[in-house]
Write an enzyme that holds these catalytic residues in place. Sequence first.
Site, PDB file in Angstrom:
ATOM      1  N   ARG A 132       0.994  -1.221   0.021  1.00 33.53           N
ATOM      2  CA  ARG A 132      -0.007  -0.010   0.075  1.00 33.53           C
ATOM      3  C   ARG A 132       0.977   1.136   0.076  1.00 33.53           C
ATOM      4  O   ARG A 132       1.838   1.129   0.645  1.00 33.53           O
ATOM      5  CB  ARG A 132      -0.661   0.027   1.272  1.00 33.53           C
TER       6      ARG A 132
ATOM      7  N   GLU B 226      -4.503   6.858  -4.590  1.00 35.45           N
ATOM      8  CA  GLU B 226      -4.814   6.665  -6.036  1.00 35.45           C
ATOM      9  C   GLU B 226      -6.139   7.045  -6.640  1.00 35.45           C
ATOM     10  O   GLU B 226      -6.964   7.351  -5.968  1.00 35.45           O
ATOM     11  CB  GLU B 226      -4.637   5.069  -6.133  1.00 35.45           C
TER      12      GLU B 226
ATOM     13  N   HIS C  71      -1.602  -0.145  -9.772  1.00 33.69           N
ATOM     14  CA  HIS C  71      -1.992  -1.201  -8.861  1.00 33.69           C
ATOM     15  C   HIS C  71      -2.641  -2.063  -9.479  1.00 33.69           C
ATOM     16  O   HIS C  71      -4.085  -2.284  -9.222  1.00 33.69           O
ATOM     17  CB  HIS C  71      -3.133  -0.297  -7.750  1.00 33.69           C
TER      18      HIS C  71
HETATM   19  C1  GLV Z   1      -4.507  -5.564  -3.567  1.00 35.86           C
HETATM   20  O1  GLV Z   1      -3.927  -4.484  -3.264  1.00 35.86           O
HETATM   21  C2  GLV Z   1      -5.075  -6.496  -2.786  1.00 35.86           C
HETATM   22  O2  GLV Z   1      -4.892  -5.998  -1.370  1.00 35.86           O
HETATM   23  O3  GLV Z   1      -5.463  -7.375  -3.239  1.00 35.86           O
END
Ligand code: GLV
Length: 320
Positions: free
Chosen positions: A239, A268, A287
Site C-alpha cells: 500500500r 490513487e 495497482h
Molecule cells: C490489492 O492491493 C489487494 O490487497 O488485493
Amino acid sequence: MDKPFVYVTRRLPEEQLSSLKELADIEMWEKEDEPCPRDVLLEKAKTADGLLTMLSDRIDAELLQRAPRLQAVANLAVGFDNIDVEAAKKQGVICCNTPDVLTESTADLTFALLLAAARRIIEASDWIKQGNWTGWGPLLLAGADVHHKTIGIVGMGSIGRAVARRAKGFGMNILYHNRSRNPEAEIELGAAYTSFDELLGQADFVVCLTPLTEETKHLFNRSAFQKMKQSAVFINVSRGQVVDEQDLYHALVENEIAGAGLDVFAEEPISKEHPLAKLPQVTALPHIGSASRETREAMMRLCAENIALVLSGKPAKTEI
Ligand code: GLV
Ligand code: GLV
C-alpha cells in the site's frame, strides 16, 4: 419473504457472481473503472444485507451506522485497510478478503516489477517508441543484475514466500523481516531473518509486501531510505501509505537509492504530474498486483461465495 439485497460497488461480469444469484437481489454500480460515489454507497448500504466492495471504498463507522441490515462485507482484495474491521465486528458484520487466490499472481507481478525496474524494461520500450533508437551502445540502457543479488522482503506472508520462491530460482540471497519469524521460509527457501535495519543495509532489492496498519504507516521514511545501499532498488506492491512519498522522492533525486518500482501510491489514482511519476528511475504501475484475468475472476467468485455463505448462516471461507 424478500430476498436479501447485495450491492456490488463496481460492474463485474455477472457469471462470476452466480453463487449469489438465486439467493439475493444483486445490484451493481454501473461503471467498471470508476468508483461508486460515496453518497451512492451510503444510500445503498441503508438497505443492503451484503456489500461486495473494492479497495477504493471506505467501509467505516459512518457507513456501518447507517447499515442496520448489513451482515457481510466482501472486499475484492487481500488488503483491508479500507475497512474498519473492529467497528464492523462490534455490529456483528462479517468482513472477508481474498487471500490465497491472488498469491501467485501478485508474486508474478512483484517479480516482474523488480526485473523491469532493475533492467529498465519500460524505459527501454518507451525509448524505442519515442523514436530514439539510432544505434547500439555498450552501456546503452544498462541496468543492474538481479541474479545472485540480495533480495530483502519486508512482510513474509504468503505473497512474500511466493516472491522468495521466485528469487530462489534466480539464485538470489534471500533476507526477510516480519513481525514473526517464518520457519517454513527459512527451511524451504533458505531465507534469513534479519532486523529491519539490517535488511535495509544489505538488500540490493528491498521489496515491501507488508499490510498497511497503524504500525506500518510511513515505515519507509527518510531514515529507512538512508540506511539502504546507494545502488538499492525499492519495490512496493503493498500500500502506498507504507511509504512516505516525499521521503522516497528525496531519496531518489539525491541518489540515496538507485530506483523504485511502485505498484501502489498513497492516493490513487495518480496523474502524470505526480512527482514520482516524473522520475526516469521510477517504474510506476496502476495497482495491478493481482490483475490477471484468471485471478481477478477467482477473487470475484470468492467474494460472491463468502457473501452467499454468510447470508445462509454459514461460516465464510475467508473471514478477516
Ligand atoms: C490489492 O492491493 C489487494 O490487497 O488485493
Ligand atoms: C501477505 O503477504 C498475504 O499473503 O496475506
